[in-house]
Design an enzyme around this catalytic site. Structure first.
Site, PDB file in Angstrom:
ATOM      1  CG  ASP A 244      -1.720   1.332   1.273  1.00  0.00           C
ATOM      2  OD1 ASP A 244      -2.626   1.474   0.427  1.00  0.00           O
ATOM      3  OD2 ASP A 244      -1.434   2.220   2.101  1.00  0.00           O
TER       4      ASP A 244
ATOM      5  CE1 TYR B 247       0.825   8.049   2.339  1.00  0.00           C
ATOM      6  CE2 TYR B 247       1.279   5.753   1.873  1.00  0.00           C
ATOM      7  CZ  TYR B 247       0.482   6.722   2.442  1.00  0.00           C
ATOM      8  OH  TYR B 247      -0.654   6.339   3.113  1.00  0.00           O
TER       9      TYR B 247
ATOM     10  CE  LYS C 203      -3.534   4.962   0.904  1.00  0.00           C
ATOM     11  NZ  LYS C 203      -2.109   4.635   1.048  1.00  0.00           N
TER      12      LYS C 203
ATOM     13  CG  HIS D   3      -4.379   9.918   0.304  1.00  0.00           C
ATOM     14  ND1 HIS D   3      -3.059   9.793  -0.024  1.00  0.00           N
ATOM     15  CD2 HIS D   3      -4.444   9.615   1.621  1.00  0.00           C
ATOM     16  CE1 HIS D   3      -2.360   9.433   1.044  1.00  0.00           C
ATOM     17  NE2 HIS D   3      -3.176   9.324   2.063  1.00  0.00           N
TER      18      HIS D   3
ATOM     19  CB  ILE E  68      -1.902  -1.851   4.950  1.00  0.00           C
ATOM     20  CG1 ILE E  68      -2.851  -0.752   5.469  1.00  0.00           C
ATOM     21  CG2 ILE E  68      -2.549  -2.613   3.790  1.00  0.00           C
ATOM     22  CD1 ILE E  68      -3.117   0.366   4.464  1.00  0.00           C
TER      23      ILE E  68
ATOM     24  CB  SER F 203       7.922  -2.392   9.988  1.00  0.00           C
ATOM     25  OG  SER F 203       9.158  -2.295  10.688  1.00  0.00           O
TER      26      SER F 203
ATOM     27  NE  ARG G 205       9.639  -2.721  15.743  1.00  0.00           N
ATOM     28  CZ  ARG G 205       9.660  -1.460  16.171  1.00  0.00           C
ATOM     29  NH1 ARG G 205       9.486  -0.468  15.312  1.00  0.00           N
ATOM     30  NH2 ARG G 205       9.872  -1.200  17.433  1.00  0.00           N
TER      31      ARG G 205
ATOM     32  CG  ASN H 253       4.303  -6.087  11.763  1.00  0.00           C
ATOM     33  OD1 ASN H 253       4.298  -6.365  12.960  1.00  0.00           O
ATOM     34  ND2 ASN H 253       4.731  -4.922  11.309  1.00  0.00           N
TER      35      ASN H 253
HETATM   36  P1  NDP Z   1       1.112   1.246  11.760  1.00  0.00           P
HETATM   37  O1  NDP Z   1      -0.001   0.939  12.684  1.00  0.00           O
HETATM   38  O2  NDP Z   1       1.392   0.339  10.650  1.00  0.00           O
HETATM   39  O3  NDP Z   1       2.418   1.451  12.664  1.00  0.00           O
HETATM   40  C1  NDP Z   1       3.643   1.798  12.098  1.00  0.00           C
HETATM   41  C2  NDP Z   1       4.587   2.169  13.224  1.00  0.00           C
HETATM   42  O4  NDP Z   1       4.772   1.044  14.068  1.00  0.00           O
HETATM   43  C3  NDP Z   1       5.943   2.568  12.759  1.00  0.00           C
HETATM   44  O5  NDP Z   1       6.430   3.556  13.647  1.00  0.00           O
HETATM   45  C4  NDP Z   1       6.762   1.290  12.889  1.00  0.00           C
HETATM   46  O6  NDP Z   1       8.113   1.615  13.107  1.00  0.00           O
HETATM   47  C5  NDP Z   1       6.135   0.638  14.106  1.00  0.00           C
HETATM   48  N1  NDP Z   1       6.081  -0.831  14.055  1.00  0.00           N
HETATM   49  C6  NDP Z   1       5.894  -1.623  12.976  1.00  0.00           C
HETATM   50  N2  NDP Z   1       5.824  -2.909  13.320  1.00  0.00           N
HETATM   51  C7  NDP Z   1       5.968  -2.953  14.667  1.00  0.00           C
HETATM   52  C8  NDP Z   1       5.975  -4.012  15.591  1.00  0.00           C
HETATM   53  N3  NDP Z   1       5.822  -5.267  15.199  1.00  0.00           N
HETATM   54  N4  NDP Z   1       6.138  -3.693  16.896  1.00  0.00           N
HETATM   55  C9  NDP Z   1       6.285  -2.424  17.293  1.00  0.00           C
HETATM   56  N5  NDP Z   1       6.278  -1.367  16.456  1.00  0.00           N
HETATM   57  C10 NDP Z   1       6.120  -1.632  15.133  1.00  0.00           C
HETATM   58  O7  NDP Z   1       0.863   2.743  11.266  1.00  0.00           O
HETATM   59  P2  NDP Z   1       0.822   3.519   9.886  1.00  0.00           P
HETATM   60  O8  NDP Z   1       0.209   4.821  10.211  1.00  0.00           O
HETATM   61  O9  NDP Z   1       2.094   3.506   9.182  1.00  0.00           O
HETATM   62  O10 NDP Z   1      -0.269   2.731   9.025  1.00  0.00           O
HETATM   63  C11 NDP Z   1       0.049   1.657   8.167  1.00  0.00           C
HETATM   64  C12 NDP Z   1      -0.137   2.035   6.721  1.00  0.00           C
HETATM   65  O11 NDP Z   1      -1.438   2.567   6.483  1.00  0.00           O
HETATM   66  C13 NDP Z   1       0.771   3.187   6.243  1.00  0.00           C
HETATM   67  O12 NDP Z   1       2.114   2.813   6.070  1.00  0.00           O
HETATM   68  C14 NDP Z   1       0.061   3.574   4.977  1.00  0.00           C
HETATM   69  O13 NDP Z   1       0.316   2.654   3.940  1.00  0.00           O
HETATM   70  C15 NDP Z   1      -1.391   3.526   5.437  1.00  0.00           C
HETATM   71  N6  NDP Z   1      -1.860   4.823   5.958  1.00  0.00           N
HETATM   72  C16 NDP Z   1      -2.848   5.465   5.249  1.00  0.00           C
HETATM   73  C17 NDP Z   1      -3.351   6.669   5.659  1.00  0.00           C
HETATM   74  C18 NDP Z   1      -4.430   7.313   4.862  1.00  0.00           C
HETATM   75  O14 NDP Z   1      -4.722   8.496   5.083  1.00  0.00           O
HETATM   76  N7  NDP Z   1      -5.055   6.613   3.940  1.00  0.00           N
HETATM   77  C19 NDP Z   1      -2.840   7.352   6.861  1.00  0.00           C
HETATM   78  C20 NDP Z   1      -1.824   6.593   7.573  1.00  0.00           C
HETATM   79  C21 NDP Z   1      -1.382   5.375   7.131  1.00  0.00           C
HETATM   80  P3  NDP Z   1       9.341   0.947  12.256  1.00  0.00           P
HETATM   81  O15 NDP Z   1       9.118   1.271  10.798  1.00  0.00           O
HETATM   82  O16 NDP Z   1      10.540   1.602  12.834  1.00  0.00           O
HETATM   83  O17 NDP Z   1       9.260  -0.527  12.540  1.00  0.00           O
END
Ligand code: NDP
Length: 294
Positions: A43, A48, A73, A106, A238, A241, A246, A250
């Site tokens: 995604d 982005y 998006k 989006h 989705i 990381s 991770r 996941n």
């Molecule tokens: P997530 O819930 O996926 O969390 C991501 C965060 O968690 C990052 O800081 C990551 O850090 C950390 N993380 C990942 N895996 C783990 C784990 N197993 N344990 C602990 N911490 C972890 O949040 P997002 O907001 O990124 O949402 C996911 C996806 O949704 C986005 O990447 C995007 O594709 C989409 N999105 C869409 C939006 C919209 O407006 N349509 C808005 C926001 C997100 P690290 O990378 O350091 O592991």
């Protein structure tokens, strides 16, 4: 990999890799790792700034293109019929593909909803022409969805919205369900509740005692429990990381099951507090920015 069937029959892997806030220079490695580990759904978004690197990783992988589900998006600055058709061209060229699996708007632009509708009509045209396999929306609240359904003919396949135990948007999810629109969770492990720079007073849902207790009971991590919660509710998740361990963790969520009581305990964590921007307040003036040409 578990798949979900969209309302037009297209199959989508239930779990994908998100790449919001993944810097372009780290995107290729993250997507390569994910594909090697077995992810088959990515995604991304025009906004982005990493579609090109997503495409490079997909091309470099040994996985056939048709086995990978690419979702992206259109940003609000590219709304309007012709602008959105061109937005598709930009995204497809950056991704290096002829066809995008799922293309979504989006955000709604409530203050300029005619432009939002025109953008969606462009998605309908791209669908009719076979340039995309499915179309949908993101961050559409009940009013936006109702207005869109009244004005257009193809029911969105997906509504991607903020969903984690602290903010579950039940009214929106119920409306999606009524219309056969798949709920897709952004921040499925609650990233918006803890990623830096979004307010110091936030409390990470990963540290909630109800979540950690369930995680311990299953010998799984809090993140895995939240992904399982989303999947067992029939949603697409989705998680994002950039870290190998991770990305692997996941994906490792298909060998355990939460009980009805555990699901209910997580459902009960609702706070009513939205982490992301209030969709009703999104305007071009506040959030518009040009999406570069390919
Ligand atoms: P997530 O819930 O996926 O969390 C991501 C965060 O968690 C990052 O800081 C990551 O850090 C950390 N993380 C990942 N895996 C783990 C784990 N197993 N344990 C602990 N911490 C972890 O949040 P997002 O907001 O990124 O949402 C996911 C996806 O949704 C986005 O990447 C995007 O594709 C989409 N999105 C869409 C939006 C919209 O407006 N349509 C808005 C926001 C997100 P690290 O990378 O350091 O592991």
């Amino acid at each position: 990999m578990q798949t979900l069937t969209l309302n037009n029959g297209v199959q989508m892997p239930a779990l994908g890799l998100g790449v919001f806030q993944t810097p372009p220079q780290e995107t290729r490695a993250a997507v390569t790792t994910a594909l090697e580990l077995g992810y088959r759904h990515i995604d991304t978004a025009a906004a982005y700034g990493n579609e090109r690197e997503v495409g490079e990783a997909i091309r470099d992988s040994k996985v056939p293109r048709h086995d990978i589900f690419i979702e992206t998006k259109i940003w609000i600055s590219d709304y309007g019929y012709d602008a959105t058709l061109h937005g598709f061209d930009k995204s497809a060229a950056k991704l290096g593909v002829d066809q995008i699996d799922l293309l979504i708007l989006h955000q709604a632009l409530p203050s300029d909803f005619d432009r939002t509708v025109a953008a969606y009509r462009a998605l309908e045209k791209l669908l009719a022409d076979g340039r995309v396999r499915a179309i949908g929306v993101s961050n559409f609240m009940a009013d936006h969805l109702t207005a869109l359904l009244d004005a257009t003919s193809v029911v969105p396949a997906v509504n991607q919205v903020e969903i984690h135990p602290y903010f579950q948007q039940r009214a929106v999810l119920d409306l999606d369900d009524q219309h056969g629109i798949l709920n897709q969770a952004w921040s499925p492990i609650g990233g918006i509740t803890f990623y830096p720079g979004y307010g110091e007073d936030r409390k990470s849902v990963l540290e909630d005692p109800a979540v950690t207790r369930i995680a311990e009971a299953h010998g799984k991590s809090p993140a895995q429990v939240l992904l399982r919660w989303g999947l067992q509710h029939g949603r697409s998740v989705i998680p994002k990381s950039t870290r190998h361990e991770r990305i692997a963790e996941n994906l490792d969520v298909f060998d355990f099951e939460l009980t009805a009581d555990e699901l209910a305990a997580l459902d009960a964590l609702e706070t009513g507090r939205r982490g992301g921007p209030e969709p009703e307040t999104v305007t071009l003036a506040a959030y518009g920015r040009a999406i570069p040409e390919a």
